[in-house]
Design a protein around this motif. Sequence first.
Motif, PDB file in Angstrom:
ATOM      1  N   LYS A 111      59.079  48.067  45.303  1.00 13.17           N
ATOM      2  CA  LYS A 111      59.154  49.066  44.233  1.00 13.17           C
ATOM      3  C   LYS A 111      57.781  49.255  43.593  1.00 13.17           C
ATOM      4  O   LYS A 111      56.949  48.351  43.594  1.00 13.17           O
ATOM      5  CB  LYS A 111      60.166  48.637  43.177  1.00 13.17           C
ATOM      6  N   MET A 112      57.608  50.434  43.023  1.00 10.29           N
ATOM      7  CA  MET A 112      56.377  50.728  42.308  1.00 10.29           C
ATOM      8  C   MET A 112      56.246  49.792  41.119  1.00 10.29           C
ATOM      9  O   MET A 112      57.240  49.426  40.474  1.00 10.29           O
ATOM     10  CB  MET A 112      56.387  52.182  41.824  1.00 10.29           C
ATOM     11  N   THR A 113      55.020  49.391  40.830  1.00 11.64           N
ATOM     12  CA  THR A 113      54.722  48.530  39.691  1.00 11.64           C
ATOM     13  C   THR A 113      53.678  49.215  38.814  1.00 11.64           C
ATOM     14  O   THR A 113      53.142  50.272  39.155  1.00 11.64           O
ATOM     15  CB  THR A 113      54.170  47.178  40.164  1.00 11.64           C
ATOM     16  N   VAL A 114      53.372  48.596  37.709  1.00 14.60           N
ATOM     17  CA  VAL A 114      52.274  49.045  36.849  1.00 14.60           C
ATOM     18  C   VAL A 114      51.441  47.817  36.451  1.00 14.60           C
ATOM     19  O   VAL A 114      51.949  46.701  36.483  1.00 14.60           O
ATOM     20  CB  VAL A 114      52.801  49.760  35.580  1.00 14.60           C
ATOM     21  N   PRO A 115      50.180  48.036  36.087  1.00 12.58           N
ATOM     22  CA  PRO A 115      49.491  49.328  36.040  1.00 12.58           C
ATOM     23  C   PRO A 115      48.913  49.720  37.391  1.00 12.58           C
ATOM     24  O   PRO A 115      48.777  48.896  38.282  1.00 12.58           O
ATOM     25  CB  PRO A 115      48.360  49.050  35.055  1.00 12.58           C
ATOM     26  N   VAL A 116      48.588  51.000  37.502  1.00 20.54           N
ATOM     27  CA  VAL A 116      47.674  51.433  38.550  1.00 20.54           C
ATOM     28  C   VAL A 116      46.284  51.140  37.987  1.00 20.54           C
ATOM     29  O   VAL A 116      45.926  51.620  36.916  1.00 20.54           O
ATOM     30  CB  VAL A 116      47.831  52.930  38.868  1.00 20.54           C
ATOM     31  N   ARG A 117      45.541  50.319  38.727  1.00 21.57           N
ATOM     32  CA  ARG A 117      44.258  49.827  38.208  1.00 21.57           C
ATOM     33  C   ARG A 117      43.106  50.491  38.958  1.00 21.57           C
ATOM     34  O   ARG A 117      43.089  50.512  40.180  1.00 21.57           O
ATOM     35  CB  ARG A 117      44.200  48.307  38.415  1.00 21.57           C
ATOM     36  N   ILE A 118      42.166  51.036  38.210  1.00 22.86           N
ATOM     37  CA  ILE A 118      40.977  51.643  38.804  1.00 22.86           C
ATOM     38  C   ILE A 118      39.748  50.922  38.267  1.00 22.86           C
ATOM     39  O   ILE A 118      39.543  50.825  37.060  1.00 22.86           O
ATOM     40  CB  ILE A 118      40.890  53.147  38.494  1.00 22.86           C
ATOM     41  N   LYS A 119      38.965  50.409  39.191  1.00 23.42           N
ATOM     42  CA  LYS A 119      37.769  49.633  38.840  1.00 23.42           C
ATOM     43  C   LYS A 119      36.540  50.407  39.300  1.00 23.42           C
ATOM     44  O   LYS A 119      36.444  50.784  40.468  1.00 23.42           O
ATOM     45  CB  LYS A 119      37.842  48.269  39.528  1.00 23.42           C
ATOM     46  N   VAL A 120      35.621  50.652  38.363  1.00 26.00           N
ATOM     47  CA  VAL A 120      34.464  51.494  38.657  1.00 26.00           C
ATOM     48  C   VAL A 120      33.191  50.887  38.077  1.00 26.00           C
ATOM     49  O   VAL A 120      33.170  50.506  36.904  1.00 26.00           O
ATOM     50  CB  VAL A 120      34.647  52.913  38.062  1.00 26.00           C
ATOM     51  N   PRO A 121      32.126  50.790  38.879  1.00 24.79           N
ATOM     52  CA  PRO A 121      30.829  50.383  38.324  1.00 24.79           C
ATOM     53  C   PRO A 121      30.400  51.353  37.231  1.00 24.79           C
ATOM     54  O   PRO A 121      30.590  52.556  37.349  1.00 24.79           O
ATOM     55  CB  PRO A 121      29.890  50.457  39.535  1.00 24.79           C
ATOM     56  N   ARG A 122      29.832  50.830  36.160  1.00 21.46           N
ATOM     57  CA  ARG A 122      29.464  51.688  35.024  1.00 21.46           C
ATOM     58  C   ARG A 122      28.308  52.608  35.352  1.00 21.46           C
ATOM     59  O   ARG A 122      28.152  53.659  34.745  1.00 21.46           O
ATOM     60  CB  ARG A 122      29.070  50.831  33.823  1.00 21.46           C
ATOM     61  N   SER A 123      27.512  52.235  36.321  1.00 21.59           N
ATOM     62  CA  SER A 123      26.245  52.931  36.525  1.00 21.59           C
ATOM     63  C   SER A 123      26.334  54.194  37.362  1.00 21.59           C
ATOM     64  O   SER A 123      25.400  54.980  37.387  1.00 21.59           O
ATOM     65  CB  SER A 123      25.248  51.971  37.187  1.00 21.59           C
ATOM     66  N   ASP A 124      27.452  54.404  38.078  1.00 23.35           N
ATOM     67  CA  ASP A 124      27.458  55.492  39.046  1.00 23.35           C
ATOM     68  C   ASP A 124      28.842  56.103  39.183  1.00 23.35           C
ATOM     69  O   ASP A 124      29.751  55.492  39.733  1.00 23.35           O
ATOM     70  CB  ASP A 124      26.986  54.957  40.403  1.00 23.35           C
ATOM     71  N   ILE A 125      28.993  57.336  38.713  1.00 17.69           N
ATOM     72  CA  ILE A 125      30.297  58.001  38.775  1.00 17.69           C
ATOM     73  C   ILE A 125      30.755  58.229  40.210  1.00 17.69           C
ATOM     74  O   ILE A 125      31.947  58.290  40.499  1.00 17.69           O
ATOM     75  CB  ILE A 125      30.249  59.346  38.009  1.00 17.69           C
ATOM     76  N   LEU A 126      29.818  58.384  41.141  1.00 12.95           N
ATOM     77  CA  LEU A 126      30.180  58.637  42.532  1.00 12.95           C
ATOM     78  C   LEU A 126      29.980  57.402  43.404  1.00 12.95           C
ATOM     79  O   LEU A 126      29.762  57.502  44.610  1.00 12.95           O
ATOM     80  CB  LEU A 126      29.358  59.812  43.077  1.00 12.95           C
ATOM     81  N   SER A 127      30.068  56.227  42.796  1.00 17.50           N
ATOM     82  CA  SER A 127      29.848  54.986  43.528  1.00 17.50           C
ATOM     83  C   SER A 127      30.891  54.788  44.614  1.00 17.50           C
ATOM     84  O   SER A 127      32.074  55.034  44.441  1.00 17.50           O
ATOM     85  CB  SER A 127      29.913  53.801  42.569  1.00 17.50           C
ATOM     86  N   THR A 128      30.433  54.305  45.770  1.00 17.17           N
ATOM     87  CA  THR A 128      31.356  53.977  46.857  1.00 17.17           C
ATOM     88  C   THR A 128      32.013  52.621  46.625  1.00 17.17           C
ATOM     89  O   THR A 128      32.838  52.194  47.426  1.00 17.17           O
ATOM     90  CB  THR A 128      30.616  53.960  48.204  1.00 17.17           C
ATOM     91  N   ASN A 129      31.654  51.933  45.560  1.00 19.85           N
ATOM     92  CA  ASN A 129      32.220  50.623  45.254  1.00 19.85           C
ATOM     93  C   ASN A 129      33.441  50.709  44.338  1.00 19.85           C
ATOM     94  O   ASN A 129      33.977  49.675  43.941  1.00 19.85           O
ATOM     95  CB  ASN A 129      31.169  49.718  44.608  1.00 19.85           C
ATOM     96  N   ALA A 130      33.863  51.896  43.984  1.00 18.90           N
ATOM     97  CA  ALA A 130      35.057  52.042  43.157  1.00 18.90           C
ATOM     98  C   ALA A 130      36.293  51.687  43.975  1.00 18.90           C
ATOM     99  O   ALA A 130      36.334  51.890  45.191  1.00 18.90           O
ATOM    100  CB  ALA A 130      35.162  53.467  42.624  1.00 18.90           C
ATOM    101  N   THR A 131      37.319  51.155  43.289  1.00 14.92           N
ATOM    102  CA  THR A 131      38.558  50.776  43.971  1.00 14.92           C
ATOM    103  C   THR A 131      39.771  51.169  43.142  1.00 14.92           C
ATOM    104  O   THR A 131      39.693  51.327  41.926  1.00 14.92           O
ATOM    105  CB  THR A 131      38.620  49.260  44.240  1.00 14.92           C
ATOM    106  N   MET A 132      40.907  51.293  43.822  1.00 16.65           N
ATOM    107  CA  MET A 132      42.195  51.491  43.176  1.00 16.65           C
ATOM    108  C   MET A 132      43.128  50.391  43.668  1.00 16.65           C
ATOM    109  O   MET A 132      43.098  50.025  44.846  1.00 16.65           O
ATOM    110  CB  MET A 132      42.785  52.862  43.505  1.00 16.65           C
ATOM    111  N   SER A 133      43.975  49.873  42.768  1.00 15.91           N
ATOM    112  CA  SER A 133      44.850  48.756  43.126  1.00 15.91           C
ATOM    113  C   SER A 133      46.249  48.934  42.560  1.00 15.91           C
ATOM    114  O   SER A 133      46.426  49.507  41.485  1.00 15.91           O
ATOM    115  CB  SER A 133      44.273  47.442  42.593  1.00 15.91           C
ATOM    116  N   PHE A 134      47.238  48.413  43.300  1.00 14.45           N
ATOM    117  CA  PHE A 134      48.608  48.265  42.829  1.00 14.45           C
ATOM    118  C   PHE A 134      48.890  46.781  42.644  1.00 14.45           C
ATOM    119  O   PHE A 134      48.538  45.968  43.496  1.00 14.45           O
ATOM    120  CB  PHE A 134      49.619  48.800  43.846  1.00 14.45           C
ATOM    121  N   PHE A 135      49.565  46.433  41.564  1.00 15.76           N
ATOM    122  CA  PHE A 135      50.009  45.070  41.321  1.00 15.76           C
ATOM    123  C   PHE A 135      51.177  44.736  42.239  1.00 15.76           C
ATOM    124  O   PHE A 135      52.083  45.535  42.434  1.00 15.76           O
ATOM    125  CB  PHE A 135      50.429  44.931  39.858  1.00 15.76           C
TER     126      PHE A 135
END
Length: 209
Positions: A99-123
């Motif tokens: 089943k779907m859980t929460v939160p949907v987590r988005i982790k982003v480096p502060r320095s770059d809006i278009l960073s390839t190091n950004a991630t999305m996660s499900f618990f």
Amino acid sequence: MKNLVALLLLSLLYLHGTTSLAEDINSDAETLPAFCTSYKCPRYQLIKKYEKFEHRIYNATNWVTTSLKLDFLGIGLAKSFKRLLDYINGKNSEGLVMKMTVPVRIKVPRSDILSTNATMSFFVPPAVDTLPTPLNPDIYVEQLPEISVYVRSFGGYALNSDYEKQAKILVEELEALELSYNSSYGTAAGYNDPLTFFNRHNEVWYMAL
């Protein structure tokens, strides 16, 4: 959390209308924060409540994570969300549907809006004893130890500018109180589907040092 693209509302449109006929593996009785509503979410201990934020210690948790290509139209958000949704809907080594859980987590480096190091996660809730292997090579399993986090919560339909504003407030508070935190990246956490009109809950996180 400079220029954090965390338009979780767009991504969560996938949640509405997605049904699962699988056995409910999330049915174990437990008391969770009210803002998790009917969804499973990570357990934590409240260490201290400040005027504008909280210090929490989260239990060790499991997550499924994928890369996130940030763009101004939100296309990358939708694609990453769909990959994770496929995983919990059975596209994994065991064919296990969760089943779907929460939160949907988005982790982003502060320095770059278009960073390839950004991630999305499900618990992934503790009821899933062994996490199935993702079939998609763009998805991986994260087993996080206990973590210490500074969290600022806010309501309403949160768009990019809202997450940026709240993250800035949190940073200002942490620095004013001389509290050490990991400034290299920020996290946005969304808890509601688009058709939840009242008592919406959103968070921004920074890891405590």
